[in-house]
Design an enzyme around this catalytic site. Structure first.
Site, PDB file in Angstrom:
ATOM      1  N   HIS A  12       0.848  -1.195   0.000  1.00  9.88           N
ATOM      2  CA  HIS A  12       0.000   0.000   0.000  1.00  9.88           C
ATOM      3  C   HIS A  12       0.883   1.245   0.000  1.00  9.88           C
ATOM      4  O   HIS A  12       2.040   1.174   0.417  1.00  9.88           O
ATOM      5  CB  HIS A  12      -0.894   0.009   1.235  1.00  9.88           C
ATOM      6  CG  HIS A  12      -0.132  -0.114   2.515  1.00  9.88           C
ATOM      7  ND1 HIS A  12       0.040  -1.329   3.145  1.00  9.88           N
ATOM      8  CD2 HIS A  12       0.544   0.792   3.260  1.00  9.88           C
ATOM      9  CE1 HIS A  12       0.778  -1.146   4.229  1.00  9.88           C
ATOM     10  NE2 HIS A  12       1.099   0.134   4.332  1.00  9.88           N
ATOM     11  N   PRO A  13       0.371   2.350  -0.470  1.00  9.88           N
ATOM     12  CA  PRO A  13       1.149   3.594  -0.411  1.00  9.88           C
ATOM     13  C   PRO A  13       1.202   4.095   1.033  1.00  9.88           C
ATOM     14  O   PRO A  13       0.295   3.826   1.824  1.00  9.88           O
ATOM     15  CB  PRO A  13       0.346   4.573  -1.272  1.00  9.88           C
ATOM     16  CG  PRO A  13      -0.766   3.803  -1.873  1.00  9.88           C
ATOM     17  CD  PRO A  13      -0.923   2.533  -1.109  1.00  9.88           C
TER      18      PRO A  13
END
Lengths: 229, 273, 576
Positions: free
Chosen positions: A137-138
């Site tokens: 995930h960012p």
């Protein structure tokens, strides 16, 4: 217009006592009659703008309050898509492929941004959370607010070493993209709940088709919502 | 509830009344032992000077003990004592109007001397006309009450009186009865409509247990209907000064003819529940 | 009556049809108030002359020195017993009411001071008619605003209008009226205030001209102001500042002294008045408002030399402090003018004796400069002094030294007496609240407006285990503990203090909240002053405090909410 005093105070986002005082002191273009306020809406709105004070008419929703994350895993996965045989031999190759496959991103550019952010996060610390699963995930929510919360489920062609906590190679990715940190936590805690169940891991190993998979997730989520441990 | 204490036997009666009211209505008394012969009441749109006489300043050293004794007699804890924080001039303290109720100092509403004349002083009139709180006019001697009688004449202040009675009932649980002096032949409908206009119909049904209508012509005779042990709640009647010269105001008539405790509500009264 | 209430309603509604603005309305009211105040000023003038005429007949008797005593005693009796207005200086009361109560003044103040000050001054007491007329004018403005149910802001503007109209009327000096009001009474230079007050000044001056004729109070010869005068003005400022400080301290001392005399107020006033009368036997120039003395000095025809003026200066200071400090009624303005012109004259004669001929100007010019220095030092309002002196003497040619002497005198006085004569008491008691200041905002915000009521209260006998469940559902760190039997406030639990024990399940059933709460925490009462509460918070280093009234918990007061409200209030008060 005539609005009860306490309601008017809510519109001004302040205490009724304060409004009472403002009227008494003549700081606000409002008249008072008994327990209600009388005002000309246009005049008041102009005044509020000039004084940089927020005034929301009664009945209107207050802007700016984000909705509480109520999205379910199923909804997020449905909009992120379930992808099979995602190719790649290294972490970066797999992530590239996953970013390309995630549904709902507007254009090429945003896929590139997502990929860079995923790599960035991976370099900090592995997202491999064990049992052959990784949750890339960012680090920060995507700037693009139009993108709602989505999870891309990627079954990998070949297991890849993610330097996961249990050193096992990873063969399933949940690529998690959310517009807010709150939703991120919400979805992540749901994923981790599912992964604690051996039954869920068995289903993952079977690599079921999209329909069957989502149905299974929905079942687990139901159990979570009903508070069954 | 704000009370100005006079350290005399008469002052004790008034304080007893205040204490009784406070206990029944569960409001906390605030007692002011005057340090100066006058003070200012700053209302929203008026400033009223209250002049006390020298008897208020008598023996301040025993005053506090006397107050505590009276409160103890009523089964209440020592009250909060008000000491003025601001002064308009060095000899003129300010009293803020943050109280729920105020007991009218007897000096302003002297009933002993003027019982026959039926006259509420202009100063008292000014206080309740500008005050956001109701004004309690105590009888000359302490008199407990067990019910609430509302004088409902149909004006905006009468509506305030009814609202206040609702609040008092909620606080004390005492039964409320309504007394209306019917002017001309208006009929019950007229007054019911008035209540509807002030959004009081529902409240009326819930709180009022009795409603007496009687012709205004026989006002004084019908005051006998009001029980001797009732707290009379009345709205201020807004008559001009000139009209008062020719006719006694209803409030004066009530004040003259009823020995009960009288609670007066003015036009600026605000319900804070 | 019906027409009045109809008009009242119309006035109340007018902001809507004027686009939410009440400026035109205020101008109209300003003119009305100004005119009334002009009349009041004229009435006071007439009253003064009548009194002087009345008392003049007895001046020749041997007991004439009793006259000021009688006058002062009468004025004290009038104020205390008949009008029953607790006496004060006048101007500080107006400023106080503007600061604290939105300019509410009593009806009786509209005329009380006019009568009492004409009694004091007319009988020979050394005081001025200006403060009384300012008080009356302000009360007129305030009561007109009250009649029409105007709001506080409009009322303050009208109080200003009253004071401006009164000063403009009594001195025939419209600019001084405007500047004095803005500088001393209102303290806010915004168009919203300046416009109606200017209109009131015009109206007041116009009415007084109509009724009394257009005359400048102190006419004088033409002065040729040279550079030497301007330079000498710097030195004069030191003299006037010294006189200012002397007068201020003498007033204060005599007030203290009179407070120790075990006599009723009127008795003290009588003693003070008689002492003034005794001084008056030898130096009649110190009696009354003293305008004819000023006139002589400005004309340059005042007799005597340096020594006489010095003695007169000291005598006037003594007479003024005996009159005002001992309970006479009147203002400080006129005595200031007299003392100022004495000190100007003294300075001139002193310089002229040392260096003859160096000041190439008539001594009247220095009397005039002295007045400016004195007024500006006493009120610490240099602009008022400059405009007032220019207007009442018509001496615009002296403007350069005038400005110089005013500002320097103000500065020197400020060093020795940080607050002006009018404001000293107000500042000491924290009533000097100028618009757009921190004190103003804090005074406006009430604790009741700031309370956070969404606190979860917990009973004293709750077990730790139950409390943990409450904590899970709460978003706050503070939990007020109540006594469930009486509903009274018992203490506070701060999460930080008990965090180590929270997770210890052994304690969950054995410990009750009463044991872990901090009792005796500092609390705030709902009608406390916010500024004081903040000081207390700073002392204890706490960020929030429970609000408890009558031993019952009402809510929490926290600095976080305070900032929010404070900022809102500040935005509201600083944008016009």
């Amino acid at each position: 217009m005539e609005v009860p005093l306490f309601e008017f105070a809510e519109c001004m986002n302040t205490d009724p006592g304060t409004v009472e005082r403002w009227i008494r002191q003549g700081r606000i273009p409002v008249k008072r009659k008994g327990d209600s306020c009388i005002f000309n809406r246009e005049v008041l709105e102009k005044w509020a703008a000039a004084h940089n004070i927020r005034f929301v008419m009664p009945g209107k929703a207050r802007p700016g309050e984000p909705e509480i994350a109520s999205d379910s895993l199923v909804a997020a996965m449905a909009s992120g898509g379930v992808h099979y045989d995602v190719p790649g031999r290294s972490v970066s190759e797999v992530l590239r492929a996953a970013a390309d496959r995630l549904e709902g991103l507007p254009d090429r550019e945003s896929r590139d941004i997502l990929y860079e952010k995923l790599i960035d996060r991976e370099q900090m610390m592995s997202t491999g959370i064990g049992k052959g699963v990784a949750v890339p995930h960012p680090r920060t929510p995507l700037q693009d607010k139009a993108v709602d919360a989505r999870i891309g489920v990627c079954f990998l062609e070949t297991p890849v070493d993610f330097r996961a906590v249990d050193k096992k190679p990873v063969d399933v990715l949940f690529v998690l993209v959310t517009p807010s940190a709150r939703q991120h936590l919400h979805l992540l805690s749901r994923i981790s709940f599912c992964l604690r169940e051996d039954a869920f891991l068995r289903i993952l190993n079977q690599r079921p088709d999209r329909e069957r998979f989502l149905k299974a997730v929905a079942e687990f989520e139901n159990r979570l919502d009903q508070g069954v441990p | 509830m704000f009370h100005v204490f006079r350290n005399t036997p008469h002052g004790r009666e008034a304080l007893l009344q205040t204490a009784y009211f406070c206990r029944k209505m569960r409001v906390s008394p605030v007692v002011y032992i005057p340090s100066h012969a006058r003070f200012l009441l700053y209302m929203e749109n008026d400033v009223i000077q209250v002049d006390l006489d020298p008897s208020y300043l008598r023996s301040p050293e025993t005053a506090q003990a006397h107050v505590n004794a009276v409160m103890a007699e009523m089964g209440m804890e020592p009250p909060r004592f008000f000491s003025p924080r601001h002064f308009s001039t060095p000899s003129l303290p300010d009293v803020p109007v943050i109280f729920n109720f105020m007991t009218c100092p007897e000096i302003l509403s002297d009933r002993k001397g003027k019982t026959g004349s039926g006259y509420i002083g202009p100063r008292v009139r000014r206080i309740f006309k500008a005050a956001p709180f109701p004004l309690l006019i105590p009888p000359p001697v302490f008199k407990p009450f067990t019910s609430i009688a509302v004088m409902f004449g149909g004006s905006i202040n009468a509506a305030n009186a009814l609202r206040l009675a609702v609040r008092l009932k909620r606080l004390s649980g005492m039964p409320v009865s309504l007394y209306t002096a019917e002017e001309g032949r208006r009929g019950k409908k007229y007054y019911e409509k008035l209540m509807g206009k002030n959004a009081l119909t529902g409240v009326f049904a819930q709180t009022v247990s009795q409603w007496h209508l009687f012709p205004a012509k026989h006002f004084i005779e019908n005051l006998f209907l009001i029980p001797h042990d009732a707290l009379v709640v009345a709205g201020a009647y807004g008559h001009g000064a000139i009209r008062r010269l020719f006719r006694k105001s209803t409030l004066d008539v009530i004040q003259t003819n009823l020995p009960n405790s009288l609670l007066i509500v003015g036009p600026d009264y605000r319900q804070t529940v | 009556m019906a027409a009045y209430s109809k008009f009242k309603r119309w006035v109340g509604a007018s902001p809507q049809w004027l686009g939410g603005d009440d400026r035109l309305l205020l101008i109209a009211f300003g003119a009305l108030v100004g005119s009334c105040c002009g009349v009041a000023a004229v009435v006071l003038n007439a009253g003064l002359h009548a009194m002087e005429g009345l008392f003049a007949g007895y001046r020749s008797f041997w007991w004439a020195f009793l006259l000021p005593g009688i006058g002062a005693a009468l004025s004290s009796v009038f104020l205390e017993k008949i009008i029953r207005e607790g006496a004060g200086h006048g101007v500080p009361e107006v400023v106080y009411s503007v600061s604290r109560h939105g300019g509410l003044l009593r009806m009786r103040s509209m005329f009380s001071r006019l009568v009492s000050s004409s009694l004091t001054i007319g009988s020979g007491g050394s005081a001025g008619p200006e403060a009384p007329v300012v008080m009356s004018g302000s009360a007129i403005g305030s009561n007109i605003a009250r009649m029409f149910s105007l709001n506080e802001r409009q009322r303050i503007a009208l109080v200003g209008c009253g004071s401006a109209g009164a000063v403009a009327g009594i001195f025939n000096a419209p600019i001084a009226g405007l500047v004095f009001t803005i500088e001393v009474i209102v303290g806010e230079w915004t168009a919203r205030h300046v416009v109606p007050i200017a209109v009131a000044s015009v109206a007041g001056a116009q009415i007084s001209r109509l009724l009394q004729g257009n005359q400048i109070p102190f006419t004088h010869l033409h002065f040729d102001v040279a550079i030497s005068t301007t330079i000498a003005a710097g030195g004069l400022a030191i003299v006037t500042a010294a006189a200012c400080i002397m007068l201020t301290r003498a007033l204060r001392q005599s007030h203290h002294l009179s407070g120790k005399v075990p006599l009723p107020l009127w008795g003290r006033a009588a003693i003070g008045g008689c002492l003034v009368g005794i001084i008056g036997i030898f130096l009649p120039q110190v009696l009354g408002e003293g305008y004819h003395v000023i006139q002589k000095m400005v004309e340059g025809s005042f007799p005597g030399g340096f020594a006489l003026v010095l003695i007169l200066l000291l005598a006037k200071i003594a007479a003024t402090s005996l009159t005002l400090g001992w309970g006479g009624s009147g203002g400080i303005f006129a005595p200031c003018l007299v003392v100022g012109s004495f000190s100007g004259l003294m300075y001139y004669r002193g310089i002229d004796a040392l260096l003859p001929g160096i000041l190439q100007v008539n001594e009247g010019c220095f009397a005039l400069l002295g007045m400016a220095g004195m007024i500006s030092g006493m009120l610490q309002a240099p602009l008022t002094a400059i405009f007032l002196i220019v207007e009442i003497t018509g001496g615009y040619e002296t403007i350069l030294p005038l400005i110089l002497v005013s500002v320097i005198s103000t500065t020197i006085c400020h060093i020795f007496e940080p607050a002006s004569f009018y404001f000293r008491d107000l500042i000491e008691k924290g009533h000097y609240l100028r618009p757009r200041t921190d004190a103003r905002v804090l005074a406006d915000l009430q604790i009741s407006e700031l309370i956070e009521k969404d606190c979860i209260t917990v009973p004293k006998n709750m077990s730790m285990g139950d409390f943990v469940k409450v904590v899970q559902q709460s978003r706050r760190n503070y939990f007020p503990v109540l006594d469930e039997a009486t509903g009274e406030f018992a203490g506070m639990i701060h999460l930080d203090d008990i965090r180590p024990y929270l997770l210890d399940t052994l304690l969950h059933d054995t410990v009750f909240l009463e044991q872990i709460m901090s009792a005796g925490v500092e609390t705030v009462d709902i009608d406390d002053d916010l500024a004081e509460v903040l000081d207390r918070m700073d002392d204890t280093g706490s960020f929030s405090m429970p609000v408890v009234t009558n031993r019952r918990f009402v809510g929490m007061l926290s600095k976080a909410t305070l900032l929010d409200k404070y900022r809102k209030e500040l935005m509201l008060q600083t944008t016009d």
